[in-house]
Design an enzyme around this catalytic site. Structure first.
Site, short mmCIF file in Angstrom:
data_model
loop_
_atom_site.label_atom_id
_atom_site.label_comp_id
_atom_site.label_asym_id
_atom_site.label_seq_id
_atom_site.Cartn_x
_atom_site.Cartn_y
_atom_site.Cartn_z
N GLU A 99 0.79 -1.18 -0.06
CA GLU A 99 -0.01 -0.01 0.00
C GLU A 99 0.95 1.26 0.03
O GLU A 99 1.41 1.67 0.86
CB GLU A 99 -0.78 0.18 1.19
CG GLU A 99 -1.84 -1.17 1.47
CD GLU A 99 -3.09 -0.96 0.33
OE1 GLU A 99 -3.16 0.28 -0.31
OE2 GLU A 99 -3.71 -1.96 0.27
N CYS A 128 -2.22 9.43 2.08
CA CYS A 128 -1.92 8.66 0.86
C CYS A 128 -3.19 9.07 -0.10
O CYS A 128 -2.82 9.05 -1.42
CB CYS A 128 -2.01 7.18 0.93
SG CYS A 128 -3.40 6.28 1.83
P1 NAD Z 1 8.12 5.36 4.64
O1 NAD Z 1 8.17 4.74 3.32
O2 NAD Z 1 9.15 6.22 5.16
O3 NAD Z 1 7.84 4.27 6.11
C1 NAD Z 1 6.71 3.48 5.96
C2 NAD Z 1 7.42 2.40 6.91
O4 NAD Z 1 8.34 1.54 6.11
C3 NAD Z 1 8.05 2.70 8.35
O5 NAD Z 1 7.73 1.57 9.30
C4 NAD Z 1 9.64 2.41 7.98
O6 NAD Z 1 10.26 2.31 8.97
C5 NAD Z 1 9.25 1.33 6.79
N1 NAD Z 1 10.59 1.14 6.10
C6 NAD Z 1 11.13 1.95 5.27
N2 NAD Z 1 12.10 1.41 4.74
C7 NAD Z 1 12.03 0.11 5.05
C8 NAD Z 1 13.00 -0.96 4.57
N3 NAD Z 1 13.92 -0.74 3.60
N4 NAD Z 1 12.93 -2.18 5.17
C9 NAD Z 1 11.82 -2.39 6.07
N5 NAD Z 1 10.96 -1.22 6.58
C10 NAD Z 1 11.06 -0.19 5.82
O7 NAD Z 1 6.61 6.09 4.53
P2 NAD Z 1 6.18 7.19 5.93
O8 NAD Z 1 6.72 8.59 5.51
O9 NAD Z 1 6.00 6.58 6.99
O10 NAD Z 1 4.59 7.43 5.28
C11 NAD Z 1 4.41 8.23 4.00
C12 NAD Z 1 4.01 7.28 2.74
O11 NAD Z 1 2.86 6.36 2.99
C13 NAD Z 1 3.35 8.14 1.84
O12 NAD Z 1 4.04 7.66 0.67
C14 NAD Z 1 1.84 7.50 1.84
O13 NAD Z 1 1.42 7.66 0.42
C15 NAD Z 1 2.19 6.11 2.08
N6 NAD Z 1 0.96 5.63 2.68
C16 NAD Z 1 0.31 4.73 1.68
C17 NAD Z 1 -1.02 4.33 2.31
C18 NAD Z 1 -1.68 3.39 1.11
O14 NAD Z 1 -2.69 2.76 1.82
N7 NAD Z 1 -1.59 3.29 -0.04
C19 NAD Z 1 -1.41 4.51 3.64
C20 NAD Z 1 -0.53 5.44 4.15
C21 NAD Z 1 0.59 6.01 3.68
#
Ligand code: NAD
Length: 520
Positions: free
Chosen positions: A268, A302
């Site tokens: 997602e 998102c």
């Molecule tokens: P992010 O990608 O920085 O982090 C999300 C999660 O991934 C965190 O728990 C982070 O620790 C983890 N993570 C990051 N890199 C990783 C890796 N290499 N291995 C394992 N885990 C890793 O995102 P964010 O800043 O927390 O959230 C914002 C983003 O999330 C936006 O792009 C938004 O659109 C998206 N989002 C999508 C949805 C959806 O349902 N499509 C919902 C909410 C947020």
């Protein structure tokens, strides 16, 4: 931000000044972690709220052992009984709605009613999951062979890894964890390191339910750094499914690592959502939907509206109304009742927004409103901004990106087919919407040559989906579907069963394989 409010919320949710970062669900399930300290800062004031001793690799292994044992027992519990557990969780969430919602506000900066709304979403998902626990059905099909019966059934998958983004620190856990739980899976939750306290609060809220049903090891939490926790989780073949919510960049890493061991991932990821506004729409409704979509959650959903694709004939009129409305938006402490927009999550997000506006202008865009840093008296360390309105063209590289901040690009069109083409001409495919009173235009937007997103709405904005439908998007949004409809199938494994109740052993496709003296 009143210290008194913070203290009472933390007390109510069992958050201490220093907390452990690994738990297997029950009130005695906390593991004495020994990793680096992580401080959770409130974006409202920039002040620390509390800290967490993060998990180490050996803490991860200990939690996995408990999860594995938990699964062996949990998978044999009838699904409707698992539904009862989720029903009790829903009751606790109803009791803790106020406090948990306030903590979400404290940790994410979203306004009070959105914090409460997030807990309501958890409750809705829990209620949905309870019903689902009696409907995990498969199909029965007619066998081509006589005296044979064929059907399919769904079994629990095992340990499901849940990686969540900062902006929905509680709801995304529930989308995955509560549905996975009625499916008979156990959960390993790795929250964003920007919102660890909400995760700890969830564990504390559900602990009495876990104790009551003696299901330690079902709802596990692990908070830790990538090397200690993140990578082991992705590479662990004991985890058949990783559900990851976050940026597209993160999703690409997760997908690659999990695929390398032929595990499944449910992604997602980011959106770049647009509303098409036609010249014969209800403009007031379009305006209201744009405001909530673009400014709600400070543009950090998102599904936030990032692009308005509007007919040339009404663009100026709409822009005037929009700017007037933007001027009325109360920005500040999200705990105050009349605030409509709180801060961005941190100073990095603020810097990213400023950088994106600068880039947009360099690429030919025109900033027509906002887009500045804002100092709120008494909350000078918070990352507040004024939401930005930018006139742009869809093909500008910056417009093609998701900037996780309240920047709204205004793009003009003359023919609806061009609007739809521009609408789809971005790498992401999450949420979309059209405002029109023309049935023809609605149907075009919803047709095979219309919106290419996972969510397509008519006369409703892009933001704020109901839990009953499957939620997710196409292209760089990752293709995953969570929440309602039949998204539960992601959390189970399908098995096809054929039973021969006759006296012969006919082969499928009429194949003959006779060996003298063996068959009749
Ligand atoms: P992010 O990608 O920085 O982090 C999300 C999660 O991934 C965190 O728990 C982070 O620790 C983890 N993570 C990051 N890199 C990783 C890796 N290499 N291995 C394992 N885990 C890793 O995102 P964010 O800043 O927390 O959230 C914002 C983003 O999330 C936006 O792009 C938004 O659109 C998206 N989002 C999508 C949805 C959806 O349902 N499509 C919902 C909410 C947020």
């Amino acid at each position: 931000m009143e210290q008194r409010i913070i203290e009472s919320v933390l007390k109510d949710l069992g958050i201490k000044n220093k907390n452990y970062g690994a738990n297997s669900g029950s009130s005695t399930g906390w593991i004495k972690t020994g990793g680096k300290e992580l401080v959770s800062y409130s974006p409202i004031s920039g002040q620390p709220i509390a800290s967490i001793v993060q998990a180490t690799r050996s803490n991860y292994d200990a939690i996995m052992t408990r999860a594995k044992t938990g699964f062996e027992k949990f998978r044999m519990m009838p699904a409707p009984e698992r539904g009862q557990i989720v029903r009790d969780i829903a009751t606790v969430l109803r009791e803790k709605k106020e406090a948990l919602g306030a903590l979400i506000t404290l940790e994410t900066g979203k306004i009070k009613s959105e914090g409460q709304g997030e807990v309501q979403e958890m409750i809705d998902i829990a209620d949905f999951s309870v019903g689902l626990s009696r409907q995990l059905h498969g199909l029965t099909m007619h066998s081509e062979r006589p005296f044979h019966r064929m059907y399919e059934q769904w079994h629990p998958l095992g340990i499901v890894g849940i990686i969540t983004a900062f902006n929905f620190p509680a709801a995304v856990w529930s989308w995955n964890a509560l549905i996975a739980a009625v499916c008979g899976d156990v959960i390993l939750f790795k929250p964003s390191s920007k919102t660890p306290l909400t995760a700890i609060a969830i564990q504390n809220c559900i602990a009495p339910v876990v104790d009551k049903y003696d299901i330690d090891g079902v709802f596990n939490l692990i908070i830790g750094e990538r090397a200690e926790v993140g990578d082991p989780l992705l590479n662990d073949s004991r985890i058949p499914l990783i559900s990851a919510t976050g940026s597209t960049a993160m999703g690409k890493k997760v997908a690659t690592q999990v695929a390398a061991r032929l595990g499944r991932s449910l992604l997602e990821l980011g959106g770049n959502n647009a509303i098409i506004i036609t010249k014969d729409c209800n403009l007031e409704m379009a305006l209201r939907a744009t405001l909530f979509g673009a400014v709600g959650t400070a543009g950090q959903r998102c599904t936030s509206t990032r692009r308005i694709i509007i007919h040339t004939a009404i663009k100026e009129q709409f822009l005037t109304l929009l700017i007037k409305a933007y001027e009325q938006i109360k920005i500040g402490d999200p705990l105050k009742d009349d605030t409509l927009m709180g801060p961005l999550i941190d100073s990095q997000a603020q810097a990213n927004m400023m950088q994106a506006i600068e880039t947009a202008v360099k690429q030919g865009a025109k900033l027509v409103y906002g887009g500045t840093r804002l100092k709120i008296p008494g909350l000078e360390q918070g990352s507040y901004v004024t939401p930005a309105i930018v006139e742009a063209a869809n093909h500008y590289p910056i417009v093609q990106e998701e900037t996780f901040a309240p920047i709204l690009y205004i793009i003009e069109y003359k023919e609806l087919e061009d609007a739809v083409r521009m609408h789809n001409d971005v790498p992401q495919g999450l949420s979309s919407s059209i405002f029109t009173d023309s049935i023809k235009d609605q149907e075009l937007f919803l047709s095979h040559k219309g919106s290419d997103c996972g969510i397509a709405n008519v006369n409703i904005g892009t933001s704020g989906a109901e839990i009953g439908g499957a939620f997710g998007g196409e292209k760089e949004t990752g293709g995953g579907r969570e929440s309602g409809s039949d998204a539960w199938k992601n959390y189970m494994r399908r098995q096809t069963n054929t039973i021969n109740w006759g006296e012969n052993l006919p082969l499928a496709q009429g194949i003959v394989f006779n060996i003298k003296g063996v068959q009749k």
